[in-house]
Design a protein around this motif. Structure first.
Motif, short mmCIF file in Angstrom:
data_model
loop_
_atom_site.label_atom_id
_atom_site.label_comp_id
_atom_site.label_asym_id
_atom_site.label_seq_id
_atom_site.Cartn_x
_atom_site.Cartn_y
_atom_site.Cartn_z
N GLN A 55 0.84 -1.18 0.00
CA GLN A 55 0.00 0.00 0.00
C GLN A 55 0.89 1.25 0.00
O GLN A 55 1.69 1.45 0.91
CB GLN A 55 -0.90 0.01 1.24
N LEU A 56 0.76 2.07 -1.02
CA LEU A 56 1.60 3.26 -1.11
C LEU A 56 1.28 4.27 -0.01
O LEU A 56 2.11 5.13 0.31
CB LEU A 56 1.43 3.92 -2.48
N SER A 57 0.09 4.15 0.58
CA SER A 57 -0.24 5.05 1.69
C SER A 57 0.68 4.83 2.89
O SER A 57 0.82 5.72 3.74
CB SER A 57 -1.70 4.84 2.12
N ARG A 58 1.35 3.66 2.94
CA ARG A 58 2.27 3.37 4.04
C ARG A 58 3.70 3.18 3.56
O ARG A 58 4.58 2.86 4.36
CB ARG A 58 1.85 2.10 4.78
N THR A 59 3.94 3.37 2.28
CA THR A 59 5.27 3.10 1.73
C THR A 59 5.67 4.25 0.83
O THR A 59 5.47 4.22 -0.39
CB THR A 59 5.26 1.77 0.94
N ASP A 60 6.24 5.29 1.43
CA ASP A 60 6.54 6.52 0.71
C ASP A 60 7.96 6.49 0.17
O ASP A 60 8.87 7.14 0.70
CB ASP A 60 6.33 7.72 1.65
N TYR A 61 8.15 5.72 -0.90
CA TYR A 61 9.49 5.61 -1.48
C TYR A 61 10.06 6.98 -1.82
O TYR A 61 11.25 7.23 -1.61
CB TYR A 61 9.44 4.75 -2.75
N ARG A 62 9.21 7.85 -2.34
CA ARG A 62 9.68 9.16 -2.80
C ARG A 62 10.29 9.96 -1.64
O ARG A 62 11.35 10.59 -1.81
CB ARG A 62 8.52 9.93 -3.42
N ALA A 63 9.66 9.91 -0.48
CA ALA A 63 10.19 10.66 0.66
C ALA A 63 11.44 10.02 1.23
O ALA A 63 12.27 10.72 1.84
CB ALA A 63 9.11 10.76 1.75
N TRP A 64 11.59 8.72 1.05
CA TRP A 64 12.70 8.00 1.68
C TRP A 64 13.93 7.89 0.78
O TRP A 64 15.00 7.49 1.25
CB TRP A 64 12.25 6.59 2.07
N ALA A 65 13.79 8.19 -0.51
CA ALA A 65 14.86 7.89 -1.48
C ALA A 65 15.79 9.05 -1.74
O ALA A 65 16.64 8.97 -2.63
CB ALA A 65 14.24 7.42 -2.79
N GLY A 66 15.65 10.14 -1.01
CA GLY A 66 16.51 11.29 -1.28
C GLY A 66 16.18 11.91 -2.61
O GLY A 66 15.02 12.00 -3.01
N ASP A 67 17.23 12.31 -3.34
CA ASP A 67 17.03 13.00 -4.61
C ASP A 67 17.08 12.07 -5.82
O ASP A 67 16.94 12.54 -6.95
CB ASP A 67 18.10 14.09 -4.78
N GLU A 68 17.31 10.79 -5.61
CA GLU A 68 17.46 9.90 -6.75
C GLU A 68 16.15 9.76 -7.53
O GLU A 68 15.09 9.55 -6.93
CB GLU A 68 17.94 8.51 -6.30
N PRO A 69 16.19 9.86 -8.85
CA PRO A 69 14.97 9.68 -9.66
C PRO A 69 14.42 8.26 -9.51
O PRO A 69 15.18 7.28 -9.47
CB PRO A 69 15.44 9.94 -11.09
N LEU A 70 13.10 8.17 -9.44
CA LEU A 70 12.43 6.88 -9.28
C LEU A 70 11.39 6.67 -10.37
O LEU A 70 10.67 7.61 -10.74
CB LEU A 70 11.72 6.80 -7.92
N VAL A 71 11.31 5.44 -10.85
CA VAL A 71 10.22 5.01 -11.72
C VAL A 71 9.47 3.92 -10.96
O VAL A 71 10.08 2.94 -10.50
CB VAL A 71 10.74 4.47 -13.07
N LEU A 72 8.17 4.08 -10.83
CA LEU A 72 7.35 3.20 -10.01
C LEU A 72 6.46 2.32 -10.86
O LEU A 72 5.72 2.83 -11.72
CB LEU A 72 6.49 4.03 -9.06
N VAL A 73 6.53 1.01 -10.63
CA VAL A 73 5.58 0.06 -11.21
C VAL A 73 4.80 -0.53 -10.05
O VAL A 73 5.39 -1.12 -9.13
CB VAL A 73 6.28 -1.04 -12.01
N THR A 74 3.49 -0.38 -10.06
CA THR A 74 2.69 -0.80 -8.93
C THR A 74 1.37 -1.40 -9.40
O THR A 74 1.05 -1.37 -10.60
CB THR A 74 2.44 0.38 -7.97
N SER A 75 0.62 -1.92 -8.45
CA SER A 75 -0.68 -2.50 -8.75
C SER A 75 -1.78 -1.50 -8.44
O SER A 75 -1.58 -0.54 -7.69
CB SER A 75 -0.89 -3.76 -7.90
N ALA A 76 -2.95 -1.75 -8.99
CA ALA A 76 -4.09 -0.90 -8.67
C ALA A 76 -4.40 -0.99 -7.18
O ALA A 76 -4.77 0.00 -6.54
CB ALA A 76 -5.31 -1.32 -9.50
#
Length: 407
Positions: free
Chosen positions: A10-31
């Motif tokens: 659940q992205l509501s509990r898994t904030d990759y963007r806030a935890w990853a610093g400045d590194e660019p991220l591409v996200l593949v996720t489920s509905a």
């Protein structure tokens, strides 16, 4: 440098963007991962895959790699570990490859590696055909456990208690069709309480490791028995032996230099034996249990560690005992659900159902009608409070079978 994130949580509990610093991220996720969350922001690209369990995720990842030339793959769900390894192998990226991941997913490969390194494991046998099944019964005796080599959450697990069960398991598609191997493993049945060990590996070292004692096996919850799991006390005489055995098992399997882990250990006649080890966060309410005990979110800690960012210090022992309870679902319709008067020690109560909801029988160890997380100073006190709350909840709810509701 761009990181590919494969997300089943659940992205509501898994904030990759806030935890990853400045590194660019591409996200593949489920509905399902987006359920209850706004469209995530701050990613170079977000791809939502409807059939996240199918092969599309890898094909989408290859297409995206052609555009972004990923330098890292971040995957934390048990179901993503092997395909993340295949992608790293295909693209020549650092981190665990397919073979490394399989040692933590394929129970046969895992047990071979553990036994080869001198780590004690419960007796077992690979089962690919009816002859293997017969030999498993002869070697292990009844009852024994039959399970998929790469399963999870006790889905598809059988307890074979006699010849009738053996015949049932040998018929139909369970043992494959024609010459297709069944990919099963048989294990001796251990009636002792199961111990879970959860923790964190950093720079190849086990930096956090703590066991919990579980009152019901993972199989019990699929048969309607509530599960209560509580951290051991600091002065428990079994503590250091369980931690040492878990560390040996992790190193025997070649644990990634940065990893979460979830191990299962049995006490068989006074000897500790390893059942399984996974290179990911534990399921059920284990993440919440660890947050409440250690004041650290293991998922956030691991993401920050993988991304090379600063990580908070980890305590040597829990700040408090924490435990959780799962009340298994049951088939029927909820016709009564009273409010509960919870003690102050219950810090999380999740009852996601209401009167009128139609329920199915439990199919996995995560099939919970309700779950609770509790804290306290001693294991016994936490366990008592959880058992009391489970009893109160079961007295507060009525689930009528379908035929009774329609009568």
């Amino acid at each position: 440098m761009t990181t590919l994130v494969l997300n089943r949580f659940q992205l509501s509990r898994t904030d990759y963007r806030a935890w990853a610093g400045d590194e660019p991220l591409v996200l593949v996720t489920s509905a399902a991962g987006l359920a209850g969350s706004p469209t995530p922001e701050g990613y170079l690209h977000v791809e939502v895959v409807d059939d996240y369990e199918g092969p599309h995720v890898e094909l989408v990842a290859h297409r995206l790699h052609g555009h972004h030339a990923f330098s890292r793959v971040l995957a934390m769900s048990e179901w993503d570990l092997v395909r993340a390894g295949r992608l790293r192998d295909a693209w020549g990226l650092p981190g665990p490859g397919e073979h490394d991941a399989l040692l933590f997913r394929d129970k046969v490969a895992m047990k071979v590696a553990l036994a080869g390194a001198g780590v004690p494991v419960a007796r077992w046998r690979q089962v690919d055909d009816p002859t293997d099944l017969r030999r498993a019964a002869d070697e292990l005796g009844y009852p024994f456990v039959l399970k998929p080599r790469r399963g999870a959450a006790s889905v598809g697990v059988d307890v074979v208690r006699g010849e009738a069960d053996l015949l049932r398991c040998a018929t139909g598609a369970r043992l494959g069709v024609g010459d297709v191997p069944a990919d099963l493993v048989a294990e001796e049945f251990v009636s002792n309480d199961l111990l879970h060990v959860d923790g964190i590996v950093h720079a190849g070292d086990v930096v956090l490791s703590w066991p919990t004692a579980q009152s019901a096996s993972c199989l019990d919850i699929t048969h309607g028995r509530a599960q209560v799991s509580v951290h051991l006390d600091d002065d428990d005489p079994a503590l250091s032996g369980i931690q040492d055995l878990t560390a040996r098992a992790l190193h025997a399997l070649g644990v990634p230099s940065s990893s979460l882990f979830h191990a299962e250990v049995f006490d068989v006649g006074g000897e500790l034996v390893v059942n399984e080890v996974a290179a990911r966060v534990g399921g059920a309410k284990i993440r919440d249990q660890m947050i409440r005990a250690f004041d650290v979110d293991p998922v956030e800690w691991h993401v920050r560690d993988v991304m090379g960012g600063p990580v908070p210090p980890l305590p040597e022992a829990p700040a408090r005992r924490a435990g959780y309870a799962l009340v298994p679902t049951r088939a029927g319709t909820i016709t009564r659900l009273d409010d509960l008067d919870l003690p102050g020690s219950i810090v999380l109560a999740d009852v996601p159902h209401a009167v009128g909801d139609v329920l199915a029988a439990p199919a996995a160890t995560t099939s919970a009608l309700a779950s609770f997380v509790c804290v306290g100073t001693r294991r016994s006190r936490v366990a008592d409070d959880l058992h009391r709350v489970v009893g109160d909840f079961e007295a507060s709810i009525v689930v009528e079978p379908a035929e009774a509701v329609g009568a």
